[in-house]
Design an enzyme around this catalytic site. Structure first.
Site, PDB file in Angstrom:
ATOM      1  N   HIS A 261       0.835  -1.207   0.000  1.00 19.46           N
ATOM      2  CA  HIS A 261       0.000   0.000   0.000  1.00 19.46           C
ATOM      3  C   HIS A 261       0.873   1.262   0.000  1.00 19.46           C
ATOM      4  O   HIS A 261       0.755   2.122  -0.866  1.00 19.46           O
ATOM      5  CB  HIS A 261      -0.919  -0.019   1.231  1.00 19.46           C
ATOM      6  N   GLU A 262       1.773   1.332   0.967  1.00 19.35           N
ATOM      7  CA  GLU A 262       2.641   2.508   1.050  1.00 19.35           C
ATOM      8  C   GLU A 262       3.540   2.596  -0.187  1.00 19.35           C
ATOM      9  O   GLU A 262       3.824   3.691  -0.677  1.00 19.35           O
ATOM     10  CB  GLU A 262       3.474   2.484   2.334  1.00 19.35           C
ATOM     11  N   HIS A 265       1.764   4.431  -2.928  1.00 19.53           N
ATOM     12  CA  HIS A 265       1.851   5.889  -2.729  1.00 19.53           C
ATOM     13  C   HIS A 265       3.241   6.389  -3.161  1.00 19.53           C
ATOM     14  O   HIS A 265       3.379   7.428  -3.802  1.00 19.53           O
ATOM     15  CB  HIS A 265       1.665   6.246  -1.249  1.00 19.53           C
ATOM     16  N   GLU A 291      -4.704   7.689  -3.215  1.00 15.93           N
ATOM     17  CA  GLU A 291      -5.136   6.421  -2.637  1.00 15.93           C
ATOM     18  C   GLU A 291      -5.361   5.372  -3.734  1.00 15.93           C
ATOM     19  O   GLU A 291      -5.178   4.179  -3.500  1.00 15.93           O
ATOM     20  CB  GLU A 291      -6.407   6.651  -1.808  1.00 15.93           C
TER      21      GLU A 291
HETATM   22 ZN    ZN Z   1      -3.160   5.207   1.695  1.00 16.55          ZN
END
Ligand code: ZN
Length: 496
Positions: A261-262, A265, A291
């Site tokens: 997830h990170e 980003h 996101e």
């Molecule tokens: Zn996020």
């Protein structure tokens, strides 16, 4: 120095101060010794105020005015005037003494929330929530809006989006998700997950997270991975985008998926050209688009069979005890759906239902249709109606998220939009790249990453989210692709 040079020099100065702020914040949340916090807060306060003063200076206002009247600006320069001008107007809309009072009240509210959550004591937090709602109402009036005050707040996170558009997205989404969840639970066979129970060495998990970041194309020469308590990604400056992560001994997938997830980003941040920095548009298009990048790598890629056909080897290499598990078993185990109380632990099927509840409640709180003291009951009712579960304490209900305590209303929809944008973008990426999934299966992220760089990342904030999604996918933001994606994947995994 001409006007445009002075404008970019001023924005570059703000960018460099913010870079120092980011580095200090990163340190504050990863490495700082316990006794360093108070002094650090002072330093951060001073630097942030310097950046804020420049960003709200009359000089910047005058430069914006001068440049706006000018012909022959490039599209990128025009985008800069739009974004920087919008932020400037929003900052200027709030009188300094009102903002000062808000800042002080927010600090009190956040600490009250922390204590209230610990003790599951809503009444001790409720006056602070009332105060934050009151500030939000005042800000909405000062910012201005066409249709609903909510839109003025939404603009901060998702420029151009409105509550009305959100409702038109949410209704069909809810109508699809609620029966899908029922169908999976009543008629499906949940995948086997017991092989992932047990104790998984944290330093091995750390290695696994680094390999996951490598697998999606994160550039370690322009970043690093460190431990923290609440994972975040932070762009420090050119060539420096850092990922942080945390690990639980008994939850091996949690650390892996938060790294992906990170990492998503971070890939966005690493893909934004440095040339956009002195124009003040070197960020993601919106919170929702940011996101979408994290969710795309975490879910569409990380919870897919092609990914596990490749990544199984890394998993088994780090945890040899899992050698007996196939790619198909890992894939299935990463896709389970179960109604639960806590948003941040929710799966892909139920996650957006948590957001919808918050969207309804915060609108009602802001409009006054819902009294603050009735919020805990409204929460319980809402989550029971959509998910069929009920919290036994407010810590697991209305007190679970920090956002409202910090005055962040209209933030939650960005999480939902991120999921929808991700599915819509991924559907387009698949259509336009026949070899996309085979490349992921071979452990090569470049087809997908190259496509995202070209279509999303390199534009920074040049386009607002709705325009960006339309340009890339050929249609307005829609829930259809997300519904199709979930239905297809979960029906297969649950044997339906
Ligand atoms: Zn996020």
């Amino acid at each position: 120095m001409n006007t445009l040079e002075e404008y970019t020099e001023l924005l570059a100065r703000i960018d460099r101060i913010n870079s120092a702020v980011s580095l200090l914040q990163w340190d504050q949340r990863t490495k700082i010794p316990r006794d360093g916090h108070a002094g650090r807060a002072e330093t951060l306060g001073t630097l942030s105020r310097m950046a804020f003063e420049l960003a709200t200076s009359d000089r910047l206002g005058a430069l914006l005015d001068e440049l706006r009247g000018r012909d022959g600006l490039s599209p990128v320069e025009q985008a800069s005037l739009r974004v920087v001008g919008r932020d400037y107007a929003r900052h200027k809309a709030i009188p300094p003494d009102l903002f000062e009072r808000f800042t002080v009240a927010r600090v009190r509210s956040e600490s009250a929330w922390e204590l209230a959550k610990e003790a599951s004591d809503f009444p001790s937090f409720s006056p602070h929530l009332s105060e934050m709602i009151d500030f939000a109402r005042q800000f909405a009036e000062l910012f201005g809006y066409e249709d609903a005050p909510y839109d003025a707040l939404l603009e901060e996170y998702e420029p151009g989006m409105t509550a009305r558009t959100l409702r038109s997205i949410i209704e069909p989404l809810r109508e699809a998700l609620v029966p899908l969840l029922r169908h999976l639970i009543d008629d499906g066979t949940p995948p086997e997950t017991s092989f992932l129970e047990g104790c998984f060495d944290v330093s091995a998990q750390r290695q696994l997270a680094a390999r996951a970041l490598q697998a999606i194309g994160y550039d370690f020469r322009a970043g690093r991975l460190d431990d923290t308590t609440h994972p975040f990604t932070i762009g420090i400056g050119p060539g420096d985008t850092r990922v942080t992560n945390r690990y639980h001994e008994d939850l091996v997938l949690s650390g892996l998926f938060s790294a992906l997830h990170e990492g998503g980003h971070a890939l966005y941040d690493q893909g934004i050209p440095d040339e956009l920095r002195p124009l003040g548009i070197a960020d993601g298009s919106s919170y929702g688009v940011h996101e979408s990048q994290s969710r795309l790598w975490e879910n569409m890629v990380g919870r897919s069979l092609p990914f596990w056909r490749h990544f199984r080897a890394a998993m088994v290499d780090v945890f040899p005890a899992l050698d007996g598990c196939s790619a198909e078993e890992f894939y299935a185990a990463t896709n389970t759906a179960q109604p639960s109380l806590i948003r941040v632990e929710a799966d892909e099927v139920t996650y957006n239902l948590h957001i919808m509840l918050r969207f309804e409640l915060e609108q009602a709180l802001l409009s006054g249709d819902l009294a603050v003291d009735d919020a805990p009951d409204a929460w319980r009712e809402g989550i029971r109606d959509t998910l069929g579960v009920e919290p036994t304490c407010d810590a697991d209900g209305v007190l679970q998220d920090v956002h409202w305590s910090a005055g962040m209303f209209a933030y939650f929809p960005s999480y939902m939009l991120g999921n929808l944008y991700a599915a819509q973008l991924y559907a387009t990426a698949r259509r336009e790249n026949q070899d996309l999934e085979s490349s992921i299966e071979q452990g090569d992220p470049r087809v997908l990453l190259g496509w995202l760089r070209e279509r999303i990342h390199r534009h920074g904030q040049i386009f607002d989210p709705v325009e960006l999604i339309e340009r890339v996918t050929g249609e307005a933001p829609s829930p259809v692709h997300f519904i199709d994606y979930l239905t297809e994947k979960y029906s297969a995994v649950y044997g339906l």
